[in-house]
Motif scaffolding. Structure first.
Motif, PDB file in Angstrom:
ATOM      1  N   ARG A  67      13.115  -4.114  18.817  1.00 48.95           N
ATOM      2  CA  ARG A  67      12.912  -2.763  18.290  1.00 48.95           C
ATOM      3  C   ARG A  67      14.254  -2.165  17.891  1.00 48.95           C
ATOM      4  O   ARG A  67      15.216  -2.201  18.653  1.00 48.95           O
TER       5      ARG A  67
ATOM      6  N   THR B 145      12.894  -3.767  10.070  1.00 51.15           N
ATOM      7  CA  THR B 145      11.532  -4.306  10.078  1.00 51.15           C
ATOM      8  C   THR B 145      11.560  -5.808  10.367  1.00 51.15           C
ATOM      9  O   THR B 145      10.735  -6.320  11.124  1.00 51.15           O
TER      10      THR B 145
ATOM     11  N   GLU C 221      12.160  -6.309  13.986  1.00 51.88           N
ATOM     12  CA  GLU C 221      10.963  -5.987  14.757  1.00 51.88           C
ATOM     13  C   GLU C 221       9.972  -7.142  14.767  1.00 51.88           C
ATOM     14  O   GLU C 221       9.339  -7.414  15.773  1.00 51.88           O
TER      15      GLU C 221
END
Lengths: 152, 283
Positions: free
Chosen positions: A110, A102, A105
């Motif tokens: 990604r 996370t 990201e």
């Protein structure tokens, strides 16, 4: 591999461990590993793919793994690394890697993670997908978790 | 159709009623309601429900504590938390214990039904995953033959939970719409003989062995997953692979707590190669 790659993992441990009941979480030694990760007894492998590809090997002694599992299960005594304790340790590495993904990201990378594989044995070594990898120790209430981070 | 039996553990009769109403006229039936953690554990043993809904604040114990006790009695029990509180810490602690899903009160009927459906279909997924195995077996045998010129004398397969390495194991993670891993496992001796065949050399170094066996595994995994992606078609169902890691050592157990796996053993002139493929519930 860029040394900054370890920050999302450090942040993830700092974020997750207190939620599981650990009071004092600090960063320990940082080094560069080459070729093999020597297992301390319990090593959990989690793979990364998509815009970042690699493997993380979480390395624990058996005693540490049992102490962590016990704390995660609200102090339940853990005398052997049984199914429940194995599941707790796997879940910990899943949460930490997921949390780090996370963070990546948010930085525009990604990352998709594989389910953890828990490897247990007397004496073994591992090769993560890159020849050189970063090794960082995280210490939670004096229990040492060694993260070996190999990103291609 | 047989209904799926649900046990509600919640000290509030109002909340019990809301959950019962949410499940009314569905494929679920409420088989019991418990107002305390102790009673919940007692009823779980008696009724052996398919699913449990758990409140976090019970008069006699913490709801997560009760989840842990239920999972100790039955590691396969499927528990969801339905509580007024739902934050990251609760989700992380609960997931660590083995809770399947978290809902905040008041839970909407459609949300609860959709959540339960996801948990139930994770089991149904096993049929699909078993079906995927044939692509792995095909890629495994085809590549042994194509890449080494050796015959595959026999192929056996068995289902197993725990796995013990023969000396050298290559693990590749599977992610995307299906989650799992593939592992190729051989003895050091077979690894060396096999590498000689792959490279066509009489002498090989350890480095050659690690690289060749890991690339061989990568090829099998790549071929199998490409075939499966062709069958699954839609982009959102795509499956991806993580890079290989290698484990070196004998009598090493490889454990994936939520995974059921199949080992396929191919016997060749130089010895046996073992491929293990396992999946956990899909996303």
């Amino acid at each position: 591999m860029d040394v900054k790659m370890i920050n999302p993992f450090i942040d993830a441990i700092m974020n997750i461990m207190p939620q599981l009941g650990f009071q004092n979480v600090v960063k320990g030694k940082l080094s560069v590993g080459e070729q093999f990760v020597e297992s301390k007894g319990i090593t959990v492998l989690v793979g990364l793919t998509d815009q970042l590809r690699g493997n993380i090997a979480y390395n624990f002694t058996e005693v540490t793994a049992m102490s962590i599992a016990s704390k995660m299960m609200m102090g339940m005594p853990v005398a052997t690394l049984d199914d429940l304790a194995q599941s707790a340790i796997s879940e910990l590495t899943n949460m930490v890697t997921g949390n780090a993904a996370t963070h990546f990201e948010k930085d525009g990378l990604r990352v998709d993670i594989s389910p953890p594989s828990l490897v247990v044995g007397e004496k073994f070594k591992l090769k993560v997908s890159s020849a050189k990898f970063l090794v960082v120790e995280m210490i939670a209430d004096s229990l040492v978790i060694e993260l070996n981070i190999g990103i291609e | 159709m047989k209904k799926i039996r649900v046990l509600i553990v919640d000290d509030s009769p109002f909340s019990q009623r809301l959950i019962k109403d949410a499940l009314k006229e569905s494929k679920y039936e409420v088989c019991g309601c418990a107002g305390t953690g102790r009673d919940g554990i007692h009823q779980y043993r008696e009724l052996q429900p398919d699913l449990v809904t758990m409140d976090l604040t019970l008069p006699d114990m913490d709801g997560l504590e009760c989840c842990r006790e239920l999972l100790t009695i039955d590691p396969a029990s499927k528990i969801i938390v339905v509580s007024a509180m739902k934050d990251e810490a609760i989700i992380n602690r609960g997931t660590a214990i083995g809770v399947k899903a978290f809902f905040q009160k008041p839970v909407k009927s459609e949300d609860l039904l959709a959540g339960l459906e996801r948990i139930i279909t994770q089991q149904g997924n096993a049929a699909d995953q078993q079906h995927f195995l044939k692509y792995f077996i095909a890629a495994f045998t085809k590549n042994i033959i194509d890449m080494t010129g050796m015959e595959v004398l026999s192929v056996d397969h068995s289902m197993n939970q725990a796995l013990v390495s023969h000396g050298l194991g290559v693990i590749i993670g599977i992610t995307g719409s299906q989650q799992g891993r593939i592992m190729l496992d051989v003895s050091m001796d077979v690894a060396q003989q096999f590498t000689k065949k792959l490279l066509g050399n009489a002498v090989v170094t350890d480095e050659d062995v690690f690289n060749s066996i890991s690339e061989f595994t990568n090829i099998i995994a790549g071929h199998s997953i490409s075939e499966i992606n062709n069958v699954l078609k839609a982009k959102e169902f795509e499956i991806r692979l993580t890079p290989p890691s290698i484990i070196i050592g004998e009598s090493i157990a490889i454990i994936n707590p939520k995974m059921t796996s199949n080992t396929v053993t191919a016997r060749t002139a130089i010895g046996s190669l073992h491929m293990n493929v396992g999946f956990v519930g899909g996303k």
